[in-house]
Motif scaffolding. Structure first.
Motif, PDB file in Angstrom:
ATOM      1  N   ASN A 136       0.921  -1.266  -0.122  1.00 18.54           N
ATOM      2  CA  ASN A 136      -0.055   0.157  -0.122  1.00 18.54           C
ATOM      3  C   ASN A 136       0.812   1.130   0.077  1.00 18.54           C
ATOM      4  OD1 ASN A 136       0.358   1.176   2.856  1.00 18.54           O
ATOM      5  ND2 ASN A 136      -0.184  -1.044   3.375  1.00 18.54           N
ATOM      6  N   VAL A 172      -4.895  -2.313  -2.120  1.00 17.01           N
ATOM      7  CA  VAL A 172      -5.282  -3.212  -3.049  1.00 17.01           C
ATOM      8  C   VAL A 172      -5.846  -4.359  -2.662  1.00 17.01           C
ATOM      9  CG1 VAL A 172      -3.809  -2.373  -4.840  1.00 17.01           C
ATOM     10  CG2 VAL A 172      -2.901  -4.406  -3.282  1.00 17.01           C
ATOM     11  N   TYR A 173      -6.175  -5.472  -3.500  1.00 17.82           N
ATOM     12  CA  TYR A 173      -6.726  -6.838  -2.797  1.00 17.82           C
ATOM     13  C   TYR A 173      -5.724  -7.283  -1.649  1.00 17.82           C
ATOM     14  CZ  TYR A 173     -10.324  -6.622  -6.405  1.00 17.82           C
ATOM     15  OH  TYR A 173     -11.478  -6.526  -7.010  1.00 17.82           O
ATOM     16  N   GLN A 205      -3.790  -7.635  -8.631  1.00  9.19           N
ATOM     17  CA  GLN A 205      -4.242  -7.162  -7.356  1.00  9.19           C
ATOM     18  C   GLN A 205      -5.435  -6.473  -7.328  1.00  9.19           C
ATOM     19  OE1 GLN A 205      -0.899  -5.240  -5.921  1.00  9.19           O
ATOM     20  NE2 GLN A 205      -0.773  -3.715  -7.530  1.00  9.19           N
ATOM     21  N   PRO A 208      -6.602  -0.520  -8.089  1.00  4.89           N
ATOM     22  CA  PRO A 208      -6.251   0.068  -6.912  1.00  4.89           C
ATOM     23  C   PRO A 208      -7.049   1.228  -6.349  1.00  4.89           C
ATOM     24  CG  PRO A 208      -4.482   0.235  -8.280  1.00  4.89           C
ATOM     25  CD  PRO A 208      -5.435  -0.294  -9.100  1.00  4.89           C
ATOM     26  N   ASN A 247      -7.702   7.252  -8.848  1.00  7.15           N
ATOM     27  CA  ASN A 247      -7.923   5.946  -9.226  1.00  7.15           C
ATOM     28  C   ASN A 247      -7.731   5.599 -10.746  1.00  7.15           C
ATOM     29  OD1 ASN A 247      -8.605   4.871  -6.791  1.00  7.15           O
ATOM     30  ND2 ASN A 247     -10.717   5.815  -6.618  1.00  7.15           N
ATOM     31  N   ARG A 254      -3.430  -2.676 -11.552  1.00  8.00           N
ATOM     32  CA  ARG A 254      -4.344  -3.887 -11.082  1.00  8.00           C
ATOM     33  C   ARG A 254      -3.445  -4.961 -11.486  1.00  8.00           C
ATOM     34  NH1 ARG A 254      -9.695  -3.541 -14.159  1.00  8.00           N
ATOM     35  NH2 ARG A 254      -9.606  -1.402 -13.768  1.00  8.00           N
ATOM     36  N   TYR A 256       0.129  -6.047 -11.344  1.00  6.72           N
ATOM     37  CA  TYR A 256       1.568  -5.511 -10.685  1.00  6.72           C
ATOM     38  C   TYR A 256       2.539  -6.328 -11.433  1.00  6.72           C
ATOM     39  CZ  TYR A 256       4.938  -3.773  -7.628  1.00  6.72           C
ATOM     40  OH  TYR A 256       5.913  -3.175  -7.109  1.00  6.72           O
TER      41      TYR A 256
END
Length: 267
Positions: A136, A172-173, A205, A208, A247, A254, A256
């Motif tokens: 993060n 992220v996830y 992931q 974001p 965003n 997304r 990575y």
């Protein structure tokens, strides 16, 4: 007379059937002990299976776009390994954007598992997952009183009596599937102990998510008509629009990218 008697006995003996003579004088081989005969008659037991060697395990250190970390692998089959690892890295920086000062921190925290399938002795395809994805970006946001800043292309002045301050975070996830390809085997199938590995791929992931939380009061660029950021609907709308722009800018991450280089040792 005695000689005639002996001669008569010899003639009589050799005139007997052979089987009769064998019973009277058994061969030495027939005198073997019963234990020996029993041992000879007992069938040999099955040969003991060759004992398997110890489980092959390798450990290593690596540097990657996920951070600095370590990993361990165990051989599951002739052409496959199970590999577990962790990554850690932190970096801080202060920068200005649109009149606001951001004291940011980039933090990498993750744990991963991959299943290495070797198409050759060294080249592998490795589906896997980030079991824990704590990567993060966080920041403390501030605008000194009397300074101007913009939100969604709208200019404001930070109230000298109640300056703008807040936080920002990109997350992220918490778990992410990944796919890697590369060269190197942490558990070589030869007598070698040291290994070098290289991996490239990506982790999904998710998009974001950026969150901006601002407090304080903002005024018109002239320094009048000051109002609280948290209660003014127009300012809140501009904050939401600013989040949406951030965003959109971060959406390519997304997927990575993962690039890794490591060295290892097999026990």
């Amino acid at each position: 007379m005695r000689n005639l008697s002996v001669l008569a006995l010899l003639v009589l003996f050799f005139s007997l059937p052979r089987a009769t003579r064998a019973g009277a004088f058994p061969d030495d081989s027939d005198l073997a002990s019963p234990a020996a005969n029993a041992a000879a008659a007992t069938p040999a037991g099955p040969a003991k299976a060759k004992s398997e060697g110890p489980l092959a395990i390798g450990i290593g250190v690596k540097v990657s776009t996920l951070g600095i970390g370590g990993e361990a692998a165990v051989a599951l089959a002739h052409r496959s390994n199970l590999r577990l690892g962790f990554n850690y890295f932190s970096y801080g920086n202060t920068f200005n954007k649109d009149g606001a000062t951001y004291q940011g921190s980039l933090d990498f925290r993750s744990a991963q598992a991959t299943y290495d399938v070797f198409l050759t002795s060294n080249f592998h395809v490795s589906p896997g997952v980030l079991l824990y994805n704590g990567n993060n970006v966080t920041a403390n946001v501030s605008v000194p009183g009397g300074k101007t800043f913009t939100l969604n292309n709208v200019s404001y002045m930070s109230d000298p009596a109640d300056p703008i301050a807040g936080t920002g975070k990109l997350s992220v996830y918490k778990a992410a599937p990944m796919l890697l390809v590369g060269f190197g085997n942490l558990v070589p199938r030869s007598s070698r102990h040291f290994s070098v590995s290289f991996d490239i791929g990506a982790a999904y992931q998710g998009p974001p998510r950026v969150a901006l939380n601002l407090g304080g009061s903002a005024c018109d660029p002239s320094g009048v008509f000051c109002r609280s950021v948290s209660s003014d609907p127009t300012i809140q709308s501009n904050i939401a629009s600013e989040q949406a722009k951030l965003n959109k800018s971060a959406s390519p991450f997304r997927f990575y990218p993962v690039l890794s280089f490591g060295v290892g040792y097999k026990f």
